[in-house]
Structure formats: structure tokens, C-alpha cells
Design an enzyme around this catalytic site. Structure first.
Site, short mmCIF file in Angstrom:
data_model
loop_
_atom_site.label_atom_id
_atom_site.label_comp_id
_atom_site.label_asym_id
_atom_site.label_seq_id
_atom_site.Cartn_x
_atom_site.Cartn_y
_atom_site.Cartn_z
N ASP A 15 40.76 -6.04 -34.26
CA ASP A 15 41.82 -7.00 -33.92
C ASP A 15 42.20 -7.80 -35.16
O ASP A 15 41.33 -8.38 -35.83
CB ASP A 15 41.34 -7.95 -32.81
N GLY A 210 44.95 -14.21 -14.00
CA GLY A 210 44.80 -15.33 -14.96
C GLY A 210 44.50 -16.63 -14.24
O GLY A 210 43.56 -16.72 -13.45
N ASP A 212 45.79 -17.90 -11.79
CA ASP A 212 45.88 -17.82 -10.32
C ASP A 212 44.71 -17.08 -9.70
O ASP A 212 44.69 -16.82 -8.49
CB ASP A 212 47.20 -17.16 -9.90
N GLY A 213 43.74 -16.72 -10.51
CA GLY A 213 42.51 -16.14 -9.96
C GLY A 213 42.57 -14.62 -9.81
O GLY A 213 43.26 -13.94 -10.55
N ASP A 234 40.90 -19.07 -26.15
CA ASP A 234 41.43 -17.74 -26.49
C ASP A 234 41.25 -16.82 -25.27
O ASP A 234 40.13 -16.51 -24.88
CB ASP A 234 40.66 -17.18 -27.71
N ASP A 240 39.05 -7.90 -20.05
CA ASP A 240 37.99 -6.94 -20.37
C ASP A 240 36.63 -7.46 -19.92
O ASP A 240 35.79 -6.69 -19.43
CB ASP A 240 37.97 -6.66 -21.89
O1 RIB Z 1 42.29 -6.74 -24.05
C1 RIB Z 1 42.23 -7.24 -25.35
C2 RIB Z 1 42.21 -6.10 -26.33
O2 RIB Z 1 43.44 -5.42 -26.24
C3 RIB Z 1 42.10 -6.53 -27.78
O3 RIB Z 1 40.77 -6.63 -28.23
C4 RIB Z 1 42.91 -5.47 -28.50
O4 RIB Z 1 42.17 -4.65 -29.35
C5 RIB Z 1 43.64 -4.68 -27.42
O5 RIB Z 1 43.05 -3.46 -27.21
#
Ligand code: RIB
Length: 294
Positions: A15, A210, A212-213, A234, A240
Site C-alpha cells: 500500500d 461501516g 451503520d454496522g 484509518d 478485511d
Molecule cells: O481493503 C484494503 C486493501 O485494499 C488495501 O490494503 C489495498 O491493498 C487494497 O487491496
């Protein structure tokens, strides 16, 4: 069950992050406030999230034969992720994500690079990993045929298959039918509904919204878990973290409601640090957070 086995088939990116007061308009140049690189990729992030929580995590994916590639491998090794399924691709750049952090949220452009070499044929080489896993997780930063092949192998081996349909792409009804769960955010859910009648699959659908849960369905009825009120620095990787934690909980044989609550708390913790992976919590941190915040 002590330790679920989770295999993540997905992307590994570096990133490249710039923070700024606002997003530039088309044709506009603005000055940023800060720049840093940090490990990312939706696949790698989900692998790290599940590993920190205590799962045995295997990754199937590709990096380039460049400096980013070796750095990304080192980061994943430090997170105790099994990397026999991550082979470098020669003469290709690693995947990168250009991330702008502005107005309290992120916008991302992903260059897939070596991730595109996570082909169906490559995945078949690691069929035994899929066969021994409790849960397999994938996203859409690798070719769609590879996601479809993963789904086919999961069905063959009776392995839970979680599809995080991010970023939004064309998916088929057949692919959704093979999933155990599909976990879009609101934008991805809208895109998904244009391709697939999700009313047929409501009980597989978990929507992360987000602030809104989280929304999930039981007996065709919608339930919403509110988000925690935390000061987010952030949001990159929050989805993820949710997916990694949800996979962990499903691997631990929790029901959908408990898994969503657990993953919602993990995601709330993750947004409190800079970087996609930095704020991902341990299992103990999630339980403590739930005890303190309800
Ligand atoms: O979901 C976030 C990710 O989306 C970041 O880390 C970036 O690499 C993209 O894949």
C-alpha cells in the site's frame, strides 16, 4: 475446536498511502500531508486478521520478484502465516495499491501485478490445502476464474467458502450458489444485486455498512448489529479485519450472529491505528473490547 485452519486465496499488495486534506478533482494537483508504505492487499490483510486471532492460516497468492515482493513475504512470515502457497512471479511487479486518505475515509486504486498470476491452474497445485481447511476465504483482486476454481474445490472438499466480493466485479449466480457466505460492503452489494438475485441467497449475505454496522439475515429476516462508536484514524482494512475475524469465528463453529458480533468488534479495533494491518487485534483484545463496550 482449538485452532481453525483457514486458507486465504487472494491478493498481496504494497500500500502506497498519501494523507491529504481532500481528494483531488480530475485535473487538479494538491499537496499531501504524509506518505508511507505499508503491507496490504485484501487477501493478505484477511490472512493477518485471522492469524492474529489465533487461526492456523495458509495463504495462496503471488508476489513479484521485486523488493516489495520480498518485504511482503517477510511481513507475512512475521505474522505466522504459512506461505508454501505463495510463489514469486519472475519479471513481474508485485501488486500495489495507491491509497488516498482524506475526509475520514480511503479511496484506493489497485494495480494487480503479480496477483494476476494466481491462476486456476496455480490454485489447483494447492488443492490439498483447500481440502484440509475448515474455511477458505477469497476476494476479487485475483482473476474471477481463479475465484470460481476455488469455489469448485471448496465444494468438492466440503469446505466453508467465504467470498468477499471486493472490489465489485461481475460475479455469476453459480459462484454465489457455491459460497457459504458473501460479505459485500454497501457499494459491492448494489453491484452484486445487479448481477445476481440475492433474495435467493439472503441467509448467505452479510453486508458491512461501516458506521451503520453489519446486516445479516436469519429465516429471511434482516438483523442489524450497530457499529461501535470509536475514534477512527484509518478505515483501510476494516472490511478485511471483519472478514478475517468472521472466517475465524465460523471456523470455531460459532453461529452467524455470534460471528458477526465478534467480527464487528474486531473491525472497530482495527480502525484505531494507521495502516491496514497495524490495528488488527488478538482474540483477547476483541473479548476485552466486547466486555468493556457491550
Ligand atoms: O481493503 C484494503 C486493501 O485494499 C488495501 O490494503 C489495498 O491493498 C487494497 O487491496
Amino acid at each position: 475446536m482449538e485452532k481453525p485452519i483457514i486458507t486465504v486465496v487472494g491478493s498481496i499488495n504494497m500500500d502506497l498511502v498519501v494523507t491529504a486534506m481532500k481528494r483531488p478533482e480530475a485535473g487538479e494537483t494538491i499537496l499531501g500531508n504524509d506518505f508511507y508504505t505499508s503491507p496490504g492487499g485484501k487477501g493478505a490483510n484477511q490472512a493477518v486478521a485471522a492469524s492474529r486471532l489465533g487461526a492456523e492460516v495458509h495463504m495462496i497468492g503471488r508476489v513479484g520478484d521485486d523488493e516489495f515482493g520480498s518485504d511482503l513475504i517477510n511481513f507475512l512470515e512475521r505474522e505466522n502465516i504459512f506461505l508454501s502457497g505463495v510463489e514469486p512471479v519472475t519479471h513481474k511487479a508485485s501488486g500495489v495499491a495507491m491509497i488516498t486518505l482524506a475526509d475520514g475515509d480511503n479511496s484506493i486504486i489497485v494495480y494487480q501485478g503479480a496477483n494476476l498470476d494466481t491462476t486456476p491452474e496455480y490454485i489447483r497445485k494447492y488443492e490439498s490445502l483447500i481440502a484440509k481447511s475448515d474455511v477458505v476465504v477469497t476476494q476479487l483482486e485475483i482473476p474471477i476464474e481463479s475465484v470460481e476454481e476455488t469455489a469448485r474445490l471448496c465444494q468438492k472438499h466440503n469446505t466453508h467458502f467465504i467470498l468477499n466480493p471486493a472490489p465489485a466485479a461481475d460475479v455469476s449466480t453459480d459462484l454465489i450458489a457455491k459460497t457459504s457466505f458473501v460479505t459485500p460492503n454497501q457499494l459491492e452489494r448494489t453491484a452484486l444485486s445487479e448481477k445476481v438475485d440475492m433474495n435467493q441467497f439472503l441467509e448467505k449475505l452479510i453486508v458491512t455498512e461501516g458506521k451503520d454496522g453489519v446486516v445479516y439475515y436469519e429465516q429471511q429476516k434482516q438483523h442489524r448489529i450497530p457499529s461501535y462508536s470509536v475514534s477512527a484514524v484509518d478505515t483501510t482494512g476494516a472490511g478485511d479485519t471483519f472478514n478475517g475475524a468472521f472466517a475465524y469465528a465460523i471456523g470455531m463453529k460459532e453461529d452467524v450472529k455470534t460471528a458477526c458480533h465478534f467480527a464487528n468488534a474486531a473491525a472497530a479495533l482495527s480502525v484505531q491505528k494507521i495502516g491496514a494491518q497495524a490495528g488488527m487485534p488478538t482474540k483477547e483484545e476483541v473479548y476485552e473490547f466486547i466486555r468493556n463496550n457491550g
